[in-house]
Design a protein around this motif. Structure first.
Motif: not given
Ligand code: ATP
Ligand code: MG
Length: 271
Positions: A15, A18-19, A24, A57, A181, A186, A189, A191, A217, A221, A229
């Motif tokens: 995968k 989108g991040s 985003k 994204g 990204d 973790y 989050d 961020k 996020s 999202d 996820k």
């Molecule tokens: N416990 C966590 N550990 C890691 N990241 C986290 C956690 N909780 C929230 N996040 C956030 O999840 C984000 C990634 O998920 P997000 O759905 O935004 O991206 P993506 O799945 O790559 O995008 P898309 O859905 O467009 O494919 C990271 O940018 C991070 O800040």
């Protein structure tokens, strides 16, 4: 779910978040340089058993949110929103396909809205023969999160994350690699919580124990960010398919993960 066969090799499902391929924080902000770099890494690996899924994204999510596409068909005005969400995903997909094909990767995209129907948001039927043929013939199938038709809701959003888990389970994948990204999973989050701690390895039981602590996020999202996820990945991990969450914005991390080389990431296994 019955396990289907692709070729002799078990597939690896990658995968690309989108991040990673978009910014985003800004609408319709494609990161074409990241796409080029990733295409180069994918070309270098030259894997014969790869299937790619990418996310929406800042292309798919904001439009889907604006028209409440995930919630289903309620009013006529949403139709243009459905059309726009699907269209903008084909644009993002086109940019990524461009990057792959320019590097001589025989990538062919599979459009979910044309071969998948969901029921209450879950994949109900998936015309899988084109994917099987592509895989058997040594093409690289690429699919993505999309606006799809739903037998109960009229339409909805199918996340790339659900597709990853579904395809991995259906075709008995060797492993799943999730490019995002951030450096991995973790305890909060990263961020938002600067002191958040990254996990190097988790068992399914450990993952279940911390599931409700995971964030979504900070960006837009519609499919639940990281916690969505993880919820999608769980059934595949339960089936014994390991999942690696890795930072795809860092050069060569996806290359190394695909090669099976050691890379800083979070590995989640059944036991
Ligand atoms: N416990 C966590 N550990 C890691 N990241 C986290 C956690 N909780 C929230 N996040 C956030 O999840 C984000 C990634 O998920 P997000 O759905 O935004 O991206 P993506 O799945 O790559 O995008 P898309 O859905 O467009 O494919 C990271 O940018 C991070 O800040
Ligand atoms: Mg997401």
């Amino acid at each position: 779910m019955r396990v289907s066969r692709l070729s002799e090799l078990k597939p690896v499902i990658l995968k690309i978040g989108g991040s990673v391929i978009t910014d985003k924080n800004r609408e319709l902000a494609a990161r074409t340089q990241e796409m080029s770099r990733l295409a180069e890494e994918i070309q270098k690996v030259n894997a014969k058993n790869l299937i790619i899924v990418h996310g929406g994204g800042s292309f798919g999510h904001p439009v889907a949110q604006q028209y409440a596409i995930k919630e289903g068909f309620k009013e006529e005005t949403q139709k243009i929103g459905f059309a726009e969400t699907h269209h903008i995903m084909t644009v993002l997909n086109g940019l990524f396909m461009d990057a792959l094909i320019w590097r001589n990767v025989p990538a062919v995209s599979i459009t979910p809205s044309s071969c998948i129907i969901t029921r209450k948001g879950r994949i109900q039927c998936f015309e899988e023969n084109p994917l099987k043929m592509l895989s058997k013939m040594g093409f690289l199938p690429v699919t993505y999160g999309d606006a799809v038709f739903d037998s109960d809701l009229g339409f909805t959003i199918l996340s790339g994350d659900q597709l990853v888990s579904y395809i991995a389970t259906k075709f008995n994948a060797e492993r799943i690699i999730i490019g995002v990204d951030v450096d991995g999973l973790y305890d909060a989050d990263p961020k938002v919580e600067k002191t958040a701690k990254m996990f190097k390895h988790l068992t399914l039981a450990e993952l279940k124990a911390l599931q409700n602590k995971l964030g979504e996020s900070v960006a837009c999202d519609v499919t639940g960010g990281m916690s969505g996820k993880i919820a999608e990945l769980m059934p595949a991990i339960e089936r014994g398919i390991p999942a690696t969450i890795v930072n795809a914005t860092k050069p060569n991390y996806i290359y190394k993960a695909l090669k099976g080389e050691k890379v800083e990431a979070t590995l989640i296994e059944k036991e």
